[in-house]
Design an enzyme around this catalytic site. Structure first.
Site, PDB file in Angstrom:
ATOM      1  N   LYS A  98      17.982  -3.165 -20.385  1.00 16.97           N
ATOM      2  CA  LYS A  98      16.709  -3.887 -20.346  1.00 16.97           C
ATOM      3  C   LYS A  98      15.805  -3.180 -19.343  1.00 16.97           C
ATOM      4  O   LYS A  98      15.887  -3.411 -18.145  1.00 16.97           O
ATOM      5  CB  LYS A  98      16.961  -5.348 -19.957  1.00 16.97           C
ATOM      6  CG  LYS A  98      16.017  -6.306 -20.650  1.00 16.97           C
ATOM      7  CD  LYS A  98      16.473  -7.742 -20.502  1.00 16.97           C
ATOM      8  CE  LYS A  98      15.405  -8.670 -21.050  1.00 16.97           C
ATOM      9  NZ  LYS A  98      15.286  -8.665 -22.511  1.00 16.97           N
TER      10      LYS A  98
ATOM     11  N   ARG B  12      24.173  -7.851 -16.736  1.00 19.29           N
ATOM     12  CA  ARG B  12      23.363  -6.938 -17.543  1.00 19.29           C
ATOM     13  C   ARG B  12      22.389  -6.152 -16.665  1.00 19.29           C
ATOM     14  O   ARG B  12      22.146  -4.972 -16.899  1.00 19.29           O
ATOM     15  CB  ARG B  12      22.626  -7.730 -18.634  1.00 19.29           C
ATOM     16  CG  ARG B  12      22.032  -6.861 -19.724  1.00 19.29           C
ATOM     17  CD  ARG B  12      21.570  -7.687 -20.910  1.00 19.29           C
ATOM     18  NE  ARG B  12      20.504  -8.616 -20.542  1.00 19.29           N
ATOM     19  CZ  ARG B  12      20.014  -9.549 -21.347  1.00 19.29           C
ATOM     20  NH1 ARG B  12      20.500  -9.687 -22.579  1.00 19.29           N
ATOM     21  NH2 ARG B  12      19.052 -10.344 -20.945  1.00 19.29           N
TER      22      ARG B  12
ATOM     23  N   GLU C 229      17.305  -3.922 -34.243  1.00 16.49           N
ATOM     24  CA  GLU C 229      16.739  -5.174 -33.751  1.00 16.49           C
ATOM     25  C   GLU C 229      15.227  -5.090 -33.808  1.00 16.49           C
ATOM     26  O   GLU C 229      14.677  -4.136 -34.357  1.00 16.49           O
ATOM     27  CB  GLU C 229      17.250  -5.465 -32.329  1.00 16.49           C
ATOM     28  CG  GLU C 229      16.892  -4.417 -31.291  1.00 16.49           C
ATOM     29  CD  GLU C 229      17.292  -4.846 -29.873  1.00 16.49           C
ATOM     30  OE1 GLU C 229      17.173  -6.025 -29.539  1.00 16.49           O
ATOM     31  OE2 GLU C 229      17.705  -3.965 -29.099  1.00 16.49           O
TER      32      GLU C 229
HETATM   33  C1  LIG Z   1      15.802  -9.306 -23.681  1.00 15.61           C
HETATM   34  C2  LIG Z   1      15.998  -8.686 -25.014  1.00 15.61           C
HETATM   35  C3  LIG Z   1      16.649  -9.368 -26.058  1.00 15.61           C
HETATM   36  C4  LIG Z   1      17.107 -10.799 -25.947  1.00 15.61           C
HETATM   37  O1  LIG Z   1      18.118 -10.982 -25.009  1.00 15.61           O
HETATM   38  P1  LIG Z   1      18.449 -12.430 -24.427  1.00 15.61           P
HETATM   39  O2  LIG Z   1      19.462 -12.172 -23.387  1.00 15.61           O
HETATM   40  O3  LIG Z   1      18.982 -13.248 -25.543  1.00 15.61           O
HETATM   41  O4  LIG Z   1      17.165 -12.984 -23.914  1.00 15.61           O
HETATM   42  C5  LIG Z   1      16.853  -8.691 -27.250  1.00 15.61           C
HETATM   43  N1  LIG Z   1      16.404  -7.431 -27.430  1.00 15.61           N
HETATM   44  C6  LIG Z   1      15.754  -6.756 -26.458  1.00 15.61           C
HETATM   45  C7  LIG Z   1      15.290  -5.372 -26.730  1.00 15.61           C
HETATM   46  C8  LIG Z   1      15.531  -7.363 -25.229  1.00 15.61           C
HETATM   47  O5  LIG Z   1      14.883  -6.685 -24.266  1.00 15.61           O
END
Ligand SMILES: *Cc1c(COP(=O)(O)O)cnc(C)c1O
Length: 341
Positions: free
Chosen positions: A184, A82, A220
């Site tokens: 991210k 990722r 989300e």
């Molecule tokens: C990091 C993140 C998540 C959660 O991802 P994980 O890999 O499960 O920790 C969900 N949404 C956003 C916007 C994020 O930055």
């Protein structure tokens, strides 16, 4: 190895410097060999690309102690992948995936005294990130970058028990179609700060973002993916190009299907449907699943049948199975647990 004298169960989610962190610099089109350092301060030019144009991406994962006493991390290969995808979207040179895993291993090993003991509920949070480090004043990608990975011990997410939260439908947007919602990057968080503080000022724990194009579909929250359960025990999770592909959510989907024999639907979820769901949770590394008890849409309340005092039964089963796999009480799928020592 002697553990640090830390009150593990009462730690907050806060930064505490540890002994060593990993640093590798990118210059003349190549990453250097990288090293562990005791220096917790980053030294960069006042005009560094990250400071001017926010050219930075990050990851988050945890190291913890399993029931049989091993120090492990959970699916770090997916964080490596990722981070690579995030980097490419911001014209940042990706950090090689095998070296990412090596950096995780080195940092956790060097700070093993900070890995909380099994059963404390605490963990060692790892924060890998890459940022443009040389001076950039015209708008363009930096030529030099730093990959850094530090760790900090953090306490249990649910101190004093699990408590369902109340969220609101947010009038601000998180991600544009074809934008950066799926990576991210700090930039997605910078622009969410006003919205989350506003939510808190209005008495809500989190924001539910809808798709910005039509404002009819569930996306989300600022930092976690949604997972819903229907009244006939189907697990439903929103599918969208503008949400961050949560590793926790992807793992929970696998657990739902392969361990619990549940039916799973990954598809667009209309906000209109939410009032008919039986359970709702937020998935991410921090909490695994945080139950949602109430969703408020401009004064109109949707009260999930699971209520405000505990996790719904299916959410709870998912939570217990995944945390059981992570902590070594339940057999993990091949490759999910990366043993460090
Ligand atoms: C990091 C993140 C998540 C959660 O991802 P994980 O890999 O499960 O920790 C969900 N949404 C956003 C916007 C994020 O930055």
């Amino acid at each position: 190895m002697e553990k640090k004298n830390i009150d593990w169960s009462n730690l907050d989610f806060a930064y505490m410097p540890t002994d060593k962190r990993y640093v590798s610099n990118y210059k003349d089109s190549a990453w250097d060999e990288g090293t562990l350092t005791e220096d917790s301060t980053v030294h960069i030019n006042e005009c560094a690309g990250v400071l001017q144009y926010a050219q930075t991406v990050f990851e988050g994962l945890k190291a913890y102690t399993t029931e049989d006493g091993h120090i492990v991390t959970f699916r770090p290969d997916l964080n490596a992948e990722r981070l690579e995808n995030s980097a490419l979207r911001l014209e940042i040179p990706p950090f090689p995936k095998d070296r990412f895993i090596d950096a995780v291993t080195q940092v956790v090993s060097a700070n093993a005294a900070y890995v909380p003991p099994y059963g404390s509920g605490a963990s060692l949070y790892l924060r890998p990130y890459i940022f443009g480090s040389n001076a950039v004043i015209g708008v363009k990608p930096a030529d030099e970058y730093q990959f850094r990975l530090f760790c900090t011990p953090v306490g249990p997410y649910f101190k004093g028990g699990v408590k369902p939260i109340t969220i609101r439908v947010c009038d601000f947007d998180r991600a544009a179609p074809h934008g950066t919602g799926h990576i991210k990057a700090g930039l997605n968080y910078a622009m969410s700060l006003y919205a989350i503080m506003d939510a808190h000022r209005q008495g809500f724990d989190e924001n539910m973002y809808l798709d910005s194009a039509t404002r009819t579909k569930v996306e989300e929250t600022g930092g976690a993916n949604f997972l819903f359960v229907t009244k006939d025990n189907k697990v439903v999770t929103p599918k969208s190009d503008t949400i961050l592909p949560s590793i926790t959510r992807r793992s929970l989907i696998y657990v739902a299907k392969e361990y619990l024999g549940l039916e799973v639907e990954e598809r667009e979820v209309l906000f209109e449907e939410v009032k008919d769901f039986a359970e709702c949770g937020l998935c991410g590394t921090a909490a695994v699943i945080s139950p949602v008890g109430k969703i408020v849409d401009h004064g109109k309340e949707i009260c999930l049948p699971s209520g405000m005092s505990e996790m719904g039964p299916v959410t709870k089963k998912l939570y217990e199975t995944l945390t059981g796999i992570q902590q070594g009480r339940i057999q993990a799928p091949e490759g999910w647990i990366h043993v460090i020592q």
